[in-house]
Motif scaffolding. Structure first.
Motif, PDB file in Angstrom:
ATOM      1  N   ALA A  81      45.477  38.731  48.547  1.00 50.09           N
ATOM      2  CA  ALA A  81      45.477  39.640  49.499  1.00 50.09           C
ATOM      3  C   ALA A  81      45.083  40.128  50.220  1.00 50.09           C
ATOM      4  CB  ALA A  81      46.825  40.372  48.402  1.00 50.09           C
ATOM      5  N   ASP A  82      44.137  40.049  49.709  1.00 56.97           N
ATOM      6  CA  ASP A  82      42.581  40.815  50.413  1.00 56.97           C
ATOM      7  C   ASP A  82      42.242  42.489  50.011  1.00 56.97           C
ATOM      8  OD1 ASP A  82      39.826  40.864  51.760  1.00 56.97           O
ATOM      9  OD2 ASP A  82      41.216  41.319  53.531  1.00 56.97           O
ATOM     10  N   LEU A  83      42.635  42.641  49.111  1.00 62.42           N
ATOM     11  CA  LEU A  83      42.506  43.722  48.950  1.00 62.42           C
ATOM     12  C   LEU A  83      40.874  44.654  48.664  1.00 62.42           C
ATOM     13  CD1 LEU A  83      45.738  44.329  45.332  1.00 62.42           C
ATOM     14  CD2 LEU A  83      45.805  44.785  48.399  1.00 62.42           C
ATOM     15  N   PRO A  84      40.540  45.718  49.122  1.00 62.92           N
ATOM     16  CA  PRO A  84      39.912  46.079  48.703  1.00 62.92           C
ATOM     17  C   PRO A  84      38.660  46.604  47.805  1.00 62.92           C
ATOM     18  CG  PRO A  84      41.459  48.146  49.140  1.00 62.92           C
ATOM     19  CD  PRO A  84      41.752  46.900  49.276  1.00 62.92           C
ATOM     20  N   ASP A  85      40.149  46.779  46.293  1.00 64.42           N
ATOM     21  CA  ASP A  85      39.311  46.643  44.723  1.00 64.42           C
ATOM     22  C   ASP A  85      38.789  45.276  44.733  1.00 64.42           C
ATOM     23  OD1 ASP A  85      41.789  45.432  44.647  1.00 64.42           O
ATOM     24  OD2 ASP A  85      41.923  46.417  43.048  1.00 64.42           O
ATOM     25  N   GLN A  86      38.523  44.134  45.574  1.00 60.69           N
ATOM     26  CA  GLN A  86      37.614  43.503  45.245  1.00 60.69           C
ATOM     27  C   GLN A  86      36.537  42.574  44.178  1.00 60.69           C
ATOM     28  OE1 GLN A  86      38.928  40.048  48.600  1.00 60.69           O
ATOM     29  NE2 GLN A  86      37.980  38.084  46.859  1.00 60.69           N
ATOM     30  N   ASP A  87      36.419  43.289  44.805  1.00 61.17           N
ATOM     31  CA  ASP A  87      34.595  43.182  44.798  1.00 61.17           C
ATOM     32  C   ASP A  87      34.358  43.822  43.665  1.00 61.17           C
ATOM     33  OD1 ASP A  87      33.436  41.641  47.161  1.00 61.17           O
ATOM     34  OD2 ASP A  87      33.386  43.378  48.053  1.00 61.17           O
ATOM     35  N   ALA A  88      34.759  45.160  43.410  1.00 66.04           N
ATOM     36  CA  ALA A  88      34.953  46.021  42.149  1.00 66.04           C
ATOM     37  C   ALA A  88      35.736  44.806  40.949  1.00 66.04           C
ATOM     38  CB  ALA A  88      35.067  47.346  42.102  1.00 66.04           C
ATOM     39  N   ILE A  89      36.754  44.348  41.031  1.00 64.03           N
ATOM     40  CA  ILE A  89      37.444  43.797  40.414  1.00 64.03           C
ATOM     41  C   ILE A  89      36.176  41.793  39.694  1.00 64.03           C
ATOM     42  CG2 ILE A  89      39.392  42.297  39.557  1.00 64.03           C
ATOM     43  CD1 ILE A  89      41.060  44.249  40.886  1.00 64.03           C
ATOM     44  N   ALA A  90      36.099  41.741  40.801  1.00 60.50           N
ATOM     45  CA  ALA A  90      35.156  39.822  40.354  1.00 60.50           C
ATOM     46  C   ALA A  90      33.417  40.745  40.064  1.00 60.50           C
ATOM     47  CB  ALA A  90      34.536  39.882  42.020  1.00 60.50           C
ATOM     48  N   GLN A  91      33.385  41.951  39.702  1.00 60.06           N
ATOM     49  CA  GLN A  91      31.793  42.687  39.204  1.00 60.06           C
ATOM     50  C   GLN A  91      32.915  42.366  37.750  1.00 60.06           C
ATOM     51  OE1 GLN A  91      28.862  42.313  40.380  1.00 60.06           O
ATOM     52  NE2 GLN A  91      28.596  42.980  37.814  1.00 60.06           N
ATOM     53  N   ARG A  92      33.586  43.042  37.172  1.00 58.98           N
ATOM     54  CA  ARG A  92      34.648  43.644  36.000  1.00 58.98           C
ATOM     55  C   ARG A  92      34.696  42.278  35.389  1.00 58.98           C
ATOM     56  NH1 ARG A  92      34.133  43.441  31.318  1.00 58.98           N
ATOM     57  NH2 ARG A  92      35.164  44.687  30.146  1.00 58.98           N
ATOM     58  N   LEU A  93      35.274  41.230  36.048  1.00 57.30           N
ATOM     59  CA  LEU A  93      35.227  40.118  35.126  1.00 57.30           C
ATOM     60  C   LEU A  93      33.667  39.610  34.680  1.00 57.30           C
ATOM     61  CD1 LEU A  93      37.426  37.431  34.638  1.00 57.30           C
ATOM     62  CD2 LEU A  93      36.748  37.136  37.392  1.00 57.30           C
ATOM     63  N   LEU A  94      33.118  39.339  35.842  1.00 58.56           N
ATOM     64  CA  LEU A  94      32.078  38.666  34.867  1.00 58.56           C
ATOM     65  C   LEU A  94      30.483  39.399  34.233  1.00 58.56           C
ATOM     66  CD1 LEU A  94      29.917  37.989  39.197  1.00 58.56           C
ATOM     67  CD2 LEU A  94      30.925  36.469  37.451  1.00 58.56           C
ATOM     68  N   ASN A  95      30.723  41.189  34.333  1.00 62.30           N
ATOM     69  CA  ASN A  95      31.087  41.692  33.347  1.00 62.30           C
ATOM     70  C   ASN A  95      31.564  41.101  31.543  1.00 62.30           C
ATOM     71  OD1 ASN A  95      29.113  43.082  34.621  1.00 62.30           O
ATOM     72  ND2 ASN A  95      30.386  44.826  35.074  1.00 62.30           N
ATOM     73  N   ASN A  96      32.497  40.334  31.557  1.00 63.56           N
ATOM     74  CA  ASN A  96      32.858  40.055  30.500  1.00 63.56           C
ATOM     75  C   ASN A  96      32.275  39.132  29.526  1.00 63.56           C
ATOM     76  OD1 ASN A  96      35.528  40.706  29.241  1.00 63.56           O
ATOM     77  ND2 ASN A  96      36.192  38.822  29.269  1.00 63.56           N
ATOM     78  N   GLN A  97      31.257  38.159  30.683  1.00 63.51           N
ATOM     79  CA  GLN A  97      30.663  37.362  30.198  1.00 63.51           C
ATOM     80  C   GLN A  97      29.762  38.168  28.449  1.00 63.51           C
ATOM     81  OE1 GLN A  97      29.228  35.075  33.344  1.00 63.51           O
ATOM     82  NE2 GLN A  97      30.734  34.800  33.787  1.00 63.51           N
ATOM     83  N   ASP A  98      29.181  39.105  29.876  1.00 60.90           N
ATOM     84  CA  ASP A  98      28.045  39.861  29.149  1.00 60.90           C
ATOM     85  C   ASP A  98      29.154  40.795  27.927  1.00 60.90           C
ATOM     86  OD1 ASP A  98      26.356  39.074  30.713  1.00 60.90           O
ATOM     87  OD2 ASP A  98      26.663  40.466  31.614  1.00 60.90           O
ATOM     88  N   ASP A  99      30.252  40.502  27.610  1.00 58.83           N
ATOM     89  CA  ASP A  99      30.763  41.312  26.840  1.00 58.83           C
ATOM     90  C   ASP A  99      31.305  40.624  25.768  1.00 58.83           C
ATOM     91  OD1 ASP A  99      31.242  43.474  28.141  1.00 58.83           O
ATOM     92  OD2 ASP A  99      33.175  43.709  28.834  1.00 58.83           O
TER      93      ASP A  99
END
Length: 72
Positions: A54-72
Motif C-alpha cells: 500500500a506504500d504506507l509511510p510506516d513501511q520503514d519503521a515496520i521493516a526496522q522492527r521486523l529486522l530487530n526481531n532477529q536480535d530478540d
C-alpha cells in the motif's frame, strides 16, 4: 548396610527428580519464548507486506522492527 543403601537410593531419586523437574520447567519457558518470537515475526512480516503493497509511510519503521526481531 541395608539402611544405608535405602537412604542413598532415596537421595539419588530425590536428586534425579529435582534435575528433571528443573529441566522441564526450563524447557517450557524456552518453548513459550520461541513461540512468542515466532508470533512476533509473523505479525511484523504481515504488517510489512501490507505497508509495502500500500506504500504506507510506516513501511520503514515496520521493516526496522521486523529486522530487530532477529536480535530478540
Amino acid at each position: 548396610m541395608k539402611l544405608r543403601s535405602m537412604i542413598l537410593a532415596i537421595l539419588a531419586a530425590t536428586l534425579i527428580s529435582s534435575v528433571v523437574f528443573a529441566q522441564g520447567t526450563s524447557a517450557i519457558e524456552v518453548k513459550m519464548a520461541m513461540r512468542k518470537l515466532w508470533e512476533d515475526h509473523i505479525t511484523y512480516t504481515r504488517n510489512y507486506i501490507i505497508s509495502a503493497l500500500a506504500d504506507l509511510p510506516d513501511q520503514d519503521a515496520i521493516a526496522q522492527r521486523l529486522l530487530n526481531n532477529q536480535d530478540d
